[in-house]
Motif scaffolding. Structure first.
Motif, PDB file in Angstrom:
ATOM      1  N   THR A  18       0.844  -1.198   0.000  1.00  0.00           N
ATOM      2  CA  THR A  18       0.000   0.000   0.000  1.00  0.00           C
ATOM      3  C   THR A  18       0.877   1.244   0.000  1.00  0.00           C
ATOM      4  O   THR A  18       1.764   1.383   0.853  1.00  0.00           O
ATOM      5  CB  THR A  18      -0.927   0.022   1.225  1.00  0.00           C
ATOM      6  OG1 THR A  18      -1.743  -1.154   1.201  1.00  0.00           O
ATOM      7  CG2 THR A  18      -1.831   1.251   1.204  1.00  0.00           C
ATOM      8  N   LYS A  21      -0.906   8.237   0.187  1.00  0.00           N
ATOM      9  CA  LYS A  21      -1.272   9.319  -0.731  1.00  0.00           C
ATOM     10  C   LYS A  21      -0.087  10.260  -0.953  1.00  0.00           C
ATOM     11  O   LYS A  21       0.207  10.659  -2.083  1.00  0.00           O
ATOM     12  CB  LYS A  21      -2.469  10.085  -0.155  1.00  0.00           C
ATOM     13  CG  LYS A  21      -2.924  11.269  -0.998  1.00  0.00           C
ATOM     14  CD  LYS A  21      -4.132  11.929  -0.338  1.00  0.00           C
ATOM     15  CE  LYS A  21      -4.587  13.137  -1.147  1.00  0.00           C
ATOM     16  NZ  LYS A  21      -5.774  13.776  -0.539  1.00  0.00           N
ATOM     17  N   SER A  95      -4.759  -2.088  -7.397  1.00  0.00           N
ATOM     18  CA  SER A  95      -6.126  -2.207  -6.888  1.00  0.00           C
ATOM     19  C   SER A  95      -7.088  -1.468  -7.810  1.00  0.00           C
ATOM     20  O   SER A  95      -6.787  -0.350  -8.261  1.00  0.00           O
ATOM     21  CB  SER A  95      -6.211  -1.627  -5.485  1.00  0.00           C
ATOM     22  OG  SER A  95      -7.547  -1.485  -5.088  1.00  0.00           O
ATOM     23  N   GLU A  97      -9.605   0.100  -7.010  1.00  0.00           N
ATOM     24  CA  GLU A  97     -10.076   1.319  -6.344  1.00  0.00           C
ATOM     25  C   GLU A  97      -9.047   2.444  -6.406  1.00  0.00           C
ATOM     26  O   GLU A  97      -9.316   3.570  -5.941  1.00  0.00           O
ATOM     27  CB  GLU A  97     -10.405   1.040  -4.872  1.00  0.00           C
ATOM     28  CG  GLU A  97     -11.638   0.180  -4.646  1.00  0.00           C
ATOM     29  CD  GLU A  97     -11.335  -1.298  -4.801  1.00  0.00           C
ATOM     30  OE1 GLU A  97     -10.154  -1.681  -4.636  1.00  0.00           O
ATOM     31  OE2 GLU A  97     -12.272  -2.059  -5.114  1.00  0.00           O
ATOM     32  N   ALA A  98      -7.870   2.166  -6.976  1.00  0.00           N
ATOM     33  CA  ALA A  98      -6.805   3.175  -6.982  1.00  0.00           C
ATOM     34  C   ALA A  98      -7.219   4.403  -7.786  1.00  0.00           C
ATOM     35  O   ALA A  98      -7.745   4.288  -8.895  1.00  0.00           O
ATOM     36  CB  ALA A  98      -5.529   2.573  -7.556  1.00  0.00           C
ATOM     37  N   ASN A  99      -6.996   5.578  -7.216  1.00  0.00           N
ATOM     38  CA  ASN A  99      -7.282   6.846  -7.892  1.00  0.00           C
ATOM     39  C   ASN A  99      -5.945   7.531  -8.158  1.00  0.00           C
ATOM     40  O   ASN A  99      -5.302   8.042  -7.233  1.00  0.00           O
ATOM     41  CB  ASN A  99      -8.174   7.737  -7.020  1.00  0.00           C
ATOM     42  CG  ASN A  99      -8.640   8.978  -7.753  1.00  0.00           C
ATOM     43  OD1 ASN A  99      -7.891   9.600  -8.499  1.00  0.00           O
ATOM     44  ND2 ASN A  99      -9.891   9.347  -7.522  1.00  0.00           N
ATOM     45  N   GLU A 104      -5.433   8.353  -3.846  1.00  0.00           N
ATOM     46  CA  GLU A 104      -6.210   7.562  -2.886  1.00  0.00           C
ATOM     47  C   GLU A 104      -6.184   6.081  -3.277  1.00  0.00           C
ATOM     48  O   GLU A 104      -6.244   5.729  -4.453  1.00  0.00           O
ATOM     49  CB  GLU A 104      -7.675   8.041  -2.864  1.00  0.00           C
ATOM     50  CG  GLU A 104      -7.865   9.516  -2.568  1.00  0.00           C
ATOM     51  CD  GLU A 104      -7.793   9.821  -1.085  1.00  0.00           C
ATOM     52  OE1 GLU A 104      -7.756   8.861  -0.292  1.00  0.00           O
ATOM     53  OE2 GLU A 104      -7.765  11.008  -0.721  1.00  0.00           O
ATOM     54  N   ASN A 105      -6.079   5.194  -2.258  1.00  0.00           N
ATOM     55  CA  ASN A 105      -6.231   3.737  -2.430  1.00  0.00           C
ATOM     56  C   ASN A 105      -5.256   3.135  -3.452  1.00  0.00           C
ATOM     57  O   ASN A 105      -5.603   2.218  -4.190  1.00  0.00           O
ATOM     58  CB  ASN A 105      -7.668   3.389  -2.854  1.00  0.00           C
ATOM     59  CG  ASN A 105      -8.692   3.901  -1.878  1.00  0.00           C
ATOM     60  OD1 ASN A 105      -8.523   3.783  -0.662  1.00  0.00           O
ATOM     61  ND2 ASN A 105      -9.752   4.507  -2.397  1.00  0.00           N
ATOM     62  N   THR A 107      -2.731   0.730  -4.165  1.00  0.00           N
ATOM     63  CA  THR A 107      -2.108  -0.498  -3.657  1.00  0.00           C
ATOM     64  C   THR A 107      -1.754  -1.400  -4.843  1.00  0.00           C
ATOM     65  O   THR A 107      -2.420  -1.372  -5.885  1.00  0.00           O
ATOM     66  CB  THR A 107      -3.039  -1.271  -2.707  1.00  0.00           C
ATOM     67  OG1 THR A 107      -4.212  -1.663  -3.424  1.00  0.00           O
ATOM     68  CG2 THR A 107      -3.432  -0.419  -1.512  1.00  0.00           C
TER      69      THR A 107
END
Length: 433
Positions: A18, A21, A95, A97-99, A104-105, A107
């Motif tokens: 992970t 940010k 991931s 969900e990665a932005n 953000e997120n 990983t």
């Protein structure tokens, strides 16, 4: 960076890295600045385009590669810390969900397989019997008689009464195209043909009737000596022939033209040694095969779920071949690699390029007369070194040298091979097969 190790199944794991940010945005900023120095954007001099415009034009790709490299380094450190032995390259994925705009997120999941533990002792591997083959005087005489029979001088017969056999020239494929068909010769003796069909066969043979079904005329059409005829693409009828016996020294010139023998006894001892070397190499091969089979039986729990995921990633499956179709060959290849690693570890076996050069130089010079060795050996060594410049050929040569050294290393653990005659060894082979 935060690193988490997860056990998915036996020999199947995941390391999740992970990225905070702040870490991601820092890498992103560096990547944009680096690109900004050389970017060519319409309306701006090279290197002067504003950061916001570069981001707008090229999207959220900045910082991803740099972040992945850092995550991969963290993955490697975790693997080293746990002393994992990777089965294949990991399957790495960001991931979903990665932005990559906000950081953000972010990983990276590294899914990987590890080599199964093989608990085994060298004494278990070499428990199979090894046979040392020694030919008796009678067996040597029988082998010489066989060779003399196979190498008789073939002479064309002038009549059926004089003829001992019929010559059949077999071809492996047709005459179409530019490729010359490979051919061999099969001899059908009079005694191979049924008495009531001999005259008919002779008439068709003399007429060169190549539509004849030879097997219709044979006493024993399943005899192995007719295998070439049975597997041929087509055949031609040749001559009626008779055979002339040859002596030992004439046989020696035929089968060992590079060596001169003073008398039949010297040739006989040469053949005895040669036959024993051949059969003892075969004995070693069988012993090695059994050792591989034993180690193979101890290799279990390959992570099939990971192998399937690995196959379907990184464009390995470009032809859309289902994993189920290739899983068997993949498992076989991986298992062979594990067998080699296991045996190399147990035997402390290390193969260098010098070993490869020495092995192949020996192979290429072993048939040369002794008076040529001093001159030819350096030339052969240079030739081998030249061959090793070809990467693919070098890998094949390394593998063959490894197999040779592995065989000798395993055999060296057998201090009490069973001594058997050739007849006994052939009986053993028939039971193995």
């Amino acid at each position: 960076m935060e690193v988490i190790l997860t056990e998915l199944a036996e020999n199947h794991k995941k390391i999740t890295v992970t990225v905070s940010k702040e870490e991601f945005l820092s890498e992103r900023k560096k990547a944009i600045k680096k690109y900004q120095k050389t970017a060519v954007v319409p309306g701006f001099r090279p290197g002067t385009a504003p950061e916001s415009l570069i981001v707008k034009m090229y999207g959220d790709s900045f910082g991803i590669n740099e972040t992945y490299e850092k995550a991969y380094k963290a993955f490697e450190e975790e693997v080293a810390k746990n002393q994992f032995k990777l089965l294949l390259d990991p399957v790495a994925e960001f991931s979903p969900e990665a932005n990559f705009s906000t950081g953000e997120n972010v990983t990276v999941n590294f899914e990987f397989g590890t080599e199964p533990e093989v608990q085994i002792e060298i004494t278990e591997i070499v428990s199979e019997p090894l046979y040392a083959v020694q030919l008796t005087e009678q067996e040597v005489d029988e082998e010489i008689a066989r060779l003399k029979n196979e190498n008789k001088n073939v002479i064309e017969a002038n009549s059926l009464d004089e003829a001992e056999a019929f010559e059949i020239i077999t071809h492996t494929h047709g005459h179409d195209g530019n490729q010359e068909p490979e051919h061999s010769v099969t001899y059908i003796s009079k005694s191979d043909i049924t008495d009531d069909k001999l005259q008919e066969f002779v008439e068709k043979f003399q007429q060169k009737d190549e539509h004849i079904n030879v097997f219709d005329y044979l006493l024993n059409p399943e005899d192995k000596k007719f295998d070439n005829l049975r597997s041929s693409h087509h055949f031609h009828l040749g001559r009626m022939v008779k055979f002339e016996e040859i002596d030992e020294l004439t046989l020696a010139k035929k089968i060992v033209p590079s060596k001169t023998f003073e008398n039949p006894e010297e040739f006989k001892q040469f053949l005895k040694k040669d036959f024993e070397e051949q059969y003892n190499e075969l004995s070693k091969d069988i012993f090695l095969k059994k050792a591989f089979e034993f180690v193979r039986s101890k290799i279990t729990n390959l992570p099939m779920d990971f192998l399937a995921k690995w196959w379907n990633s990184y464009e390995k499956n470009k032809n859309n071949t289902p994993f189920e179709t290739i899983s068997g060959s993949l498992v076989w290849e991986l298992t062979n690699s594990l067998i080699n690693k296991t045996l190399a570890r147990l035997l402390d076996l290390q193969v260098s390029w010098e070993n490869v050069i020495d092995f192949y130089t020996e192979q290429y010079t072993k048939t040369l007369p002794e008076d040529q060795l001093e001159t030819m050996k350096p030339l052969m060594k240079n030739y081998v070194e030249g061959m090793l410049k070809d990467k693919k050929r070098a890998e094949q040569m390394f593998d063959r040298t490894y197999e040779y050294m592995l065989k000798n290393a395993l055999v060296s653990h057998k201090t009490n091979p069973f001594t058997v005659t050739l007849t006994q060894f052939r009986e053993i082979l028939s039971n193995i097969n």
